[in-house]
Design an enzyme around this catalytic site. Structure first.
Site, short mmCIF file in Angstrom:
data_model
loop_
_atom_site.label_atom_id
_atom_site.label_comp_id
_atom_site.label_asym_id
_atom_site.label_seq_id
_atom_site.Cartn_x
_atom_site.Cartn_y
_atom_site.Cartn_z
N HIS A 53 -32.33 -7.57 4.66
CA HIS A 53 -31.41 -6.44 4.45
C HIS A 53 -30.39 -6.52 5.59
CE1 HIS A 53 -35.35 -4.89 3.00
NE2 HIS A 53 -34.65 -4.25 2.09
N ASP A 56 -31.83 -5.37 8.80
CA ASP A 56 -32.93 -6.14 9.41
C ASP A 56 -32.31 -7.10 10.42
OD1 ASP A 56 -34.62 -5.05 7.50
OD2 ASP A 56 -34.57 -6.83 6.22
N MET A 87 -31.54 -15.26 -0.23
CA MET A 87 -31.29 -13.92 -0.79
C MET A 87 -30.93 -12.94 0.31
SD MET A 87 -33.00 -10.74 -1.03
CE MET A 87 -34.69 -10.44 -1.56
N GLU A 180 -34.14 -4.58 -8.85
CA GLU A 180 -35.59 -4.42 -8.63
C GLU A 180 -36.02 -3.00 -8.97
OE1 GLU A 180 -36.87 -5.68 -4.75
OE2 GLU A 180 -38.81 -4.69 -4.94
N LYS A 182 -38.80 0.15 -9.46
CA LYS A 182 -40.02 0.71 -8.86
C LYS A 182 -40.18 2.11 -9.44
CE LYS A 182 -42.09 1.35 -4.27
NZ LYS A 182 -41.88 1.19 -2.81
N GLU A 216 -41.28 -6.92 -9.19
CA GLU A 216 -42.28 -7.00 -8.11
C GLU A 216 -43.66 -6.64 -8.64
OE1 GLU A 216 -41.55 -5.48 -4.13
OE2 GLU A 216 -43.51 -4.49 -4.15
N HIS A 219 -44.92 -3.10 -8.02
CA HIS A 219 -44.23 -1.98 -8.65
C HIS A 219 -44.66 -1.74 -10.09
CE1 HIS A 219 -40.84 -2.51 -5.46
NE2 HIS A 219 -42.03 -2.24 -4.94
N ASP A 244 -40.59 -10.84 -6.65
CA ASP A 244 -41.28 -10.34 -5.45
C ASP A 244 -42.79 -10.40 -5.70
OD1 ASP A 244 -38.93 -9.87 -4.17
OD2 ASP A 244 -39.19 -7.70 -3.95
N ASP A 254 -47.50 2.26 -2.79
CA ASP A 254 -47.00 0.88 -2.80
C ASP A 254 -47.64 0.09 -1.67
OD1 ASP A 254 -45.33 -1.29 -3.42
OD2 ASP A 254 -43.82 -0.62 -2.00
N ASP A 256 -48.14 -3.36 -1.27
CA ASP A 256 -47.51 -4.61 -0.79
C ASP A 256 -48.50 -5.53 -0.09
OD1 ASP A 256 -45.05 -3.78 -1.81
OD2 ASP A 256 -44.31 -3.04 0.11
N ASP A 286 -42.89 -10.37 -1.02
CA ASP A 286 -42.47 -9.07 -0.49
C ASP A 286 -43.73 -8.28 -0.15
OD1 ASP A 286 -41.12 -6.92 0.36
OD2 ASP A 286 -40.47 -6.23 -1.60
C1 GCO Z 1 -40.61 -1.93 -1.47
C2 GCO Z 1 -39.52 -2.77 -2.05
C3 GCO Z 1 -38.67 -3.38 -1.01
C4 GCO Z 1 -37.55 -4.21 -1.58
C5 GCO Z 1 -36.68 -4.67 -0.48
C6 GCO Z 1 -35.60 -5.58 -0.94
O1 GCO Z 1 -41.70 -2.08 -1.92
O2 GCO Z 1 -40.37 -1.15 -0.57
O3 GCO Z 1 -40.11 -3.76 -2.82
O4 GCO Z 1 -39.46 -4.15 -0.16
O5 GCO Z 1 -38.01 -5.31 -2.29
O6 GCO Z 1 -36.16 -3.53 0.11
O7 GCO Z 1 -34.65 -4.89 -1.61
MN MN Z 2 -43.16 -2.96 -2.99
MN MN Z 3 -39.75 -5.70 -3.40
#
Ligand code: GCO
Ligand code: MN
Ligand code: MN
Length: 386
Positions: A53, A56, A87, A180, A182, A216, A219, A244, A254, A256, A286
């Site tokens: 990002h 970041d 990306m 993306e 969610k 993702e 998600h 992702d 979430d 991850d 991700d």
């Molecule tokens: C999450 C999202 C993020 C996005 C990332 C890229 O779970 O918070 O997946 O990680 O993928 O911000 O846009």
């Molecule tokens: Mn996520």
């Molecule tokens: Mn993501």
């Protein structure tokens, strides 16, 4: 064995390796790593690429001199390690200004600022060679529908994407945009909550050819959906521009998690799908390490994501070569060709012939479909006992 190679296109975000383990109930548990340090870690564990990002890499309040210094160090780490930047994306969720959304905020100043921030972030990504641009609208939603029109929000989001597609053309950046979805978190409800919703939305844009999806695992799984099915739909539409990979328990926040950490079978079917169709864009993780992890364990987390993918890829190959599995598949999908005259493009004659045909419904209902046997074989294959 299972060593990642450049052609695997394994990537991580700066925010994944750099995740400090903060959550809504607790402070950071790991120290901050600079972007250059993260790149060196990725080089060490054998990843191909790094994504970021805007903030970041360059903090939102950095001076031009600070930005130049950070970018120079980042560039040097990329050159030293051979790690690439496929990306980039915009942080449109962290700063308080985005508390009611970015492109869909009720405040026109915020909506305009979101476009400005995204154009600048596109410039930054292009500087490092990124060709995929992700849009994750974490704040594009509501807690209550009392004060925001879902129709206006959709219209504003569409206008913003149309504007940014034109900017992409104008600057000759050659980005492909990947949306993306969610379902929720951090908002109570996020607009366009699934990959399928995004695919429908894309057809309403001025430049649908430029825009695809970034599904993702976590998600779709949060919403209790079958992720691989969403990926298949995106692939079929020619829209799987990015992916992702991570893992997640159904119905939870979430999480991850490390790829494959939760749902081994579903992860297998996903890898098998991507390998079968020949998906060739980034395989982006991700995900982030469990909160108790220290830096050494963060590296194990990153290696684990890639290793699991490669192990499942090998299993997908075994699936193809397993005679018993293939025999069962052939039985399940057997086709004696007798129905061929009824398929294909419509014609009045075909319709007439099909309406007149007599089916042996009772016999058809009795045909064997040994999914139990097949699924057990898949289980045994995955457990390494075949
Ligand atoms: C999450 C999202 C993020 C996005 C990332 C890229 O779970 O918070 O997946 O990680 O993928 O911000 O846009
Ligand atoms: Mn996520
Ligand atoms: Mn993501």
């Amino acid at each position: 064995m299972y060593q990642p190679k450049a052609e695997d296109k394994f990537t991580f975000g700066l925010w994944t390796i750099g995740n400090v383990g903060r959550d809504p109930f607790g402070a950071p548990v790991r120290g901050e790593l600079s972007p250059a340090e993260i790149v060196r870690i990725l080089g060490e564990v054998g990843a191909w690429g790094v994504n970021f990002h805007d903030n970041d890499l360059v903090p939102i309040d950095a001076s031009p001199a600070e930005a130049d210094k950070i970018k120079a160090e980042f560039k040097k780490a990329l050159d030293d390690t051979g790690v690439v930047v496929p990306m980039a994306t915009t942080n449109l969720f962290y700063d308080p200004v985005f508390r009611d959304g970015a492109f869909t905020s009720n405040d026109p100043k915020v909506r305009a600022y979101a476009r400005q921030k995204t154009m600048r972030a596109m410039d930054l990504g292009a500087e490092f060679g990124a060709k995929v641009y992700v849009f994750w609208g974490g704040r594009e939603g509501t807690e209550t529908d009392a004060g925001k029109s879902a129709l206006d929000a959709g219209k504003w989001f569409r206008e913003a994407l149309n504007f940014l597609c034109e900017y992409n053309i104008d600057q000759d950046y050659g980005y492909k945009f990947a949306l993306e979805a969610k379902p929720n978190e951090p908002r109570g409800d996020i607009y366009l909550p699934t990959t399928g919703a995004m695919l429908g939305f894309i057809t309403t844009l001025d430049h649908p050819e430029m825009v695809g999806v970034n599904p993702e695992v976590a998600h779709e799984t949060m919403a209790g959906l079958n992720f691989m099915h969403a990926v298949a739909q995106a692939w079929d539409a020619g829209k799987l521009f990015h992916i992702d990979l991570n893992d997640q328990k159904i119905g939870r926040y979430d999480q991850d998690f490390r790829f494959g950490a939760e749902n081994i079978k579903q992860s297998f079917f996903l890898v098998k799908f991507l390998e079968d169709v020949g998906y060739s864009s980034s395989r982006h993780f991700d995900a982030h390490a469990y909160r108790p992890a220290d830096l050494a364990d963060v590296k194990e987390f990153a290696k684990g994501c890639m290793r699991t993918y490669l192990i499942l890829k090998e299993k997908a190959q075994q699936f193809k070569e397993d005679a018993e599995i293939q025999e069962l598949l052939a039985e399940i999908t057997a086709d004696d060709g007798s129905m061929a005259p009824f398929f294909g493009k419509y014609s009045a004659d075909k319709a007439k012939a099909l309406k007149a045909h007599t089916f042996d419904r009772a016999a058809m209902a009795q045909r064997g479909q040994p999914y139990e046997k097949l699924d057990q074989l898949v289980f045994e294959l995955l457990m390494g006992v075949r």
